[in-house]
Design an enzyme around this catalytic site. Structure first.
Site, PDB file in Angstrom:
ATOM      1  N   ASP A 239      -1.582 -14.101  -3.775  1.00 11.65           N
ATOM      2  CA  ASP A 239      -1.392 -13.441  -5.424  1.00 11.65           C
ATOM      3  C   ASP A 239      -0.066 -13.822  -5.958  1.00 11.65           C
ATOM      4  OD1 ASP A 239      -4.331 -12.929  -5.694  1.00 11.65           O
ATOM      5  OD2 ASP A 239      -3.911 -10.957  -4.811  1.00 11.65           O
ATOM      6  N   GLY A 240       0.888 -13.267  -4.898  1.00 15.50           N
ATOM      7  CA  GLY A 240       2.338 -13.368  -5.228  1.00 15.50           C
ATOM      8  C   GLY A 240       2.824 -14.702  -5.679  1.00 15.50           C
TER       9      GLY A 240
ATOM     10  N   ASP B 244       8.830   9.795 -11.695  1.00 14.56           N
ATOM     11  CA  ASP B 244       9.524   8.584 -11.029  1.00 14.56           C
ATOM     12  C   ASP B 244       9.271   7.281 -12.085  1.00 14.56           C
ATOM     13  OD1 ASP B 244      10.064   9.798  -8.854  1.00 14.56           O
ATOM     14  OD2 ASP B 244       8.873   8.978  -7.652  1.00 14.56           O
TER      15      ASP B 244
HETATM   16  P1  NAD Z   1       2.925  -9.725  -2.793  1.00  9.64           P
HETATM   17  O1  NAD Z   1       2.616 -11.191  -2.981  1.00  9.64           O
HETATM   18  O2  NAD Z   1       3.367  -9.244  -1.503  1.00  9.64           O
HETATM   19  O3  NAD Z   1       1.885  -8.801  -3.593  1.00  9.64           O
HETATM   20  C1  NAD Z   1       1.651  -7.421  -3.032  1.00  9.64           C
HETATM   21  C2  NAD Z   1       0.164  -7.217  -2.873  1.00  9.64           C
HETATM   22  O4  NAD Z   1      -0.296  -7.097  -3.861  1.00  9.64           O
HETATM   23  C3  NAD Z   1      -0.470  -8.461  -2.099  1.00  9.64           C
HETATM   24  O5  NAD Z   1      -1.290  -7.536  -1.195  1.00  9.64           O
HETATM   25  C4  NAD Z   1      -1.267  -8.871  -3.202  1.00  9.64           C
HETATM   26  O6  NAD Z   1      -2.443  -9.766  -2.635  1.00  9.64           O
HETATM   27  C5  NAD Z   1      -1.490  -7.779  -4.130  1.00  9.64           C
HETATM   28  N1  NAD Z   1      -2.007  -8.194  -5.256  1.00  9.64           N
HETATM   29  C6  NAD Z   1      -1.201  -8.850  -6.217  1.00  9.64           C
HETATM   30  N2  NAD Z   1      -1.761  -8.884  -7.393  1.00  9.64           N
HETATM   31  C7  NAD Z   1      -2.884  -8.453  -7.288  1.00  9.64           C
HETATM   32  C8  NAD Z   1      -4.050  -8.093  -8.201  1.00  9.64           C
HETATM   33  N3  NAD Z   1      -3.944  -8.511  -9.390  1.00  9.64           N
HETATM   34  N4  NAD Z   1      -5.271  -7.473  -7.644  1.00  9.64           N
HETATM   35  C9  NAD Z   1      -5.260  -7.011  -6.212  1.00  9.64           C
HETATM   36  N5  NAD Z   1      -3.978  -7.327  -5.656  1.00  9.64           N
HETATM   37  C10 NAD Z   1      -2.970  -7.928  -5.906  1.00  9.64           C
HETATM   38  O7  NAD Z   1       4.184  -9.144  -3.788  1.00  9.64           O
HETATM   39  P2  NAD Z   1       4.614  -9.774  -5.032  1.00  9.64           P
HETATM   40  O8  NAD Z   1       4.781 -11.208  -4.997  1.00  9.64           O
HETATM   41  O9  NAD Z   1       5.849  -8.997  -5.182  1.00  9.64           O
HETATM   42  O10 NAD Z   1       3.574  -9.182  -6.009  1.00  9.64           O
HETATM   43  C11 NAD Z   1       4.043  -8.605  -6.950  1.00  9.64           C
HETATM   44  C12 NAD Z   1       2.820  -7.454  -7.105  1.00  9.64           C
HETATM   45  O11 NAD Z   1       2.841  -6.541  -5.985  1.00  9.64           O
HETATM   46  C13 NAD Z   1       3.115  -6.645  -8.492  1.00  9.64           C
HETATM   47  O12 NAD Z   1       2.541  -7.244  -9.476  1.00  9.64           O
HETATM   48  C14 NAD Z   1       2.399  -5.228  -8.260  1.00  9.64           C
HETATM   49  O13 NAD Z   1       0.955  -5.331  -8.650  1.00  9.64           O
HETATM   50  C15 NAD Z   1       2.149  -5.265  -6.483  1.00  9.64           C
HETATM   51  N6  NAD Z   1       2.807  -4.174  -5.986  1.00  9.64           N
HETATM   52  C16 NAD Z   1       2.068  -3.098  -5.429  1.00  9.64           C
HETATM   53  C17 NAD Z   1       2.710  -1.940  -5.123  1.00  9.64           C
HETATM   54  C18 NAD Z   1       1.856  -0.935  -4.461  1.00  9.64           C
HETATM   55  O14 NAD Z   1       0.614  -1.189  -4.437  1.00  9.64           O
HETATM   56  N7  NAD Z   1       2.379   0.175  -4.267  1.00  9.64           N
HETATM   57  C19 NAD Z   1       4.035  -1.802  -5.281  1.00  9.64           C
HETATM   58  C20 NAD Z   1       4.839  -2.650  -5.776  1.00  9.64           C
HETATM   59  C21 NAD Z   1       4.118  -4.006  -6.212  1.00  9.64           C
END
Ligand code: NAD
Length: 267
Positions: free
Chosen positions: A45-46, A150
């Site tokens: 997804d990233g 936060d």
């Molecule tokens: P990444 O690619 O490692 O993504 C992090 C995780 O989020 C992966 O498991 C990915 O499959 C999942 N993900 C991303 N978009 C998704 C969606 N629309 N639905 C379900 N799962 C999804 O890291 P990155 O490239 O930095 O991705 C950025 C995303 O990471 C941000 O948009 C945010 O949604 C997510 N994120 C999640 C958290 C958390 O859940 N605590 C914290 C920070 C960022």
């Protein structure tokens, strides 16, 4: 058809890219990284999020396809062992697509008279790490609450399964053109009070945050913006949408089930 491949640096993704490039050349597809009609992202997804931001100026003319080289993602429908099927689908493409809402993030910085706009596919967060974030929240221009905690997260329907879900937000079907606000560790006691529930915001409404002080961190999907003092942020559904090439039907709730629950027999 003009096709671009956008792969992450992982060995598996690079191997899939190589295989796909060979198949596309055999079938005489035009490879065009600058003005593609279809962008095939290979990774997770990233990677799709990065591809979206890379091509965000051309969203009206591009359809995305996501190939996953790890576990099934939310934007990545195709497995890496389905490359031949994908090329067959591209060959019989008749422009079929599905589109999803995006988030328009308008930011007023103290050092500039004009708003800066960012586009988000998943979500935008406003946070303050070292001390409490204090932000006034307005809905449709009306004062709603003074948030202390936060941070706050505003997500799109397709982003509702990402960070928003970790914050206790609802999973929203992407046919609904709505935004969601989820709190990140709000302070609630006899003095300070927030709603403490995720909120779904109607299609024509808008959200405004007026942060107090400085040292905020603004995120838009995987991008981080900090160092400039923010005076106001506006969130609304963008006029732009992201389009995916739709070669097969993927039931949204089945995808949610597969990603978060796992497949079980009903009995
Ligand atoms: P990444 O690619 O490692 O993504 C992090 C995780 O989020 C992966 O498991 C990915 O499959 C999942 N993900 C991303 N978009 C998704 C969606 N629309 N639905 C379900 N799962 C999804 O890291 P990155 O490239 O930095 O991705 C950025 C995303 O990471 C941000 O948009 C945010 O949604 C997510 N994120 C999640 C958290 C958390 O859940 N605590 C914290 C920070 C960022």
């Amino acid at each position: 058809m003009r096709v671009a491949i956008y792969a992450n640096d992982g060995k598996k993704s690079q191997n899939v890219k190589k295989k796909l490039l060979t198949r596309l050349k055999e079938r005489h597809f035009a490879l065009d990284d600058l003005h593609p009609e279809v962008v095939i992202s290979i990774g997770g997804d990233g990677t799709l999020l990065s591809a979206f931001h890379h091509y965000q100026a051309q969203l009206d003319t591009i359809r995305f396809v996501g190939v996953h080289t790890g576990h099934l993602g939310f934007y990545t429908d195709w497995r890496d062992d389905e490359i031949d099927d994908l090329v067959i689908s591209l060959e019989s493409d008749n422009g079929q697509s599905v589109s999803y809402p995006l988030l328009d993030v308008g930011v007023k910085y103290a050092d500039s008279p004009s708003k800066v706009h960012y586009l988000s596919l998943n979500e935008s967060t406003l946070k303050r790490i070292s001390s409490t974030m204090v932000t006034d929240v307005y809905l449709g221009g009306e004062f709603f609450e003074r948030f202390r905690g936060d941070g706050l997260c505003v997500s799109t329907p397709t982003g509702s399964t990402a960070y928003n879900k970790s914050l206790g937000g609802a999973v929203v079907h992407p046919d609904l053109e709505v935004l969601q606000i989820a709190e990140i560790s709000s302070i609630n006691n006899r003095v300070f009070r927030t709603l403490s529930s995720p909120m779904i915001i109607a299609p024509n409404d808008w959200i405004t945050f007026k942060p107090h002080g400085s040292n905020f961190i603004l995120t838009v999907d995987s991008e981080t913006y900090q160092g400039r003092t923010i005076t106001e942020i506006y969130y609304k559904i963008s006029k732009k949408r992201i389009h995916f090439a739709k070669y097969r039907h993927n039931h949204f709730w089945l995808r949610v089930q597969e990603a978060f629950i796992g497949i079980e027999n009903e009995d």
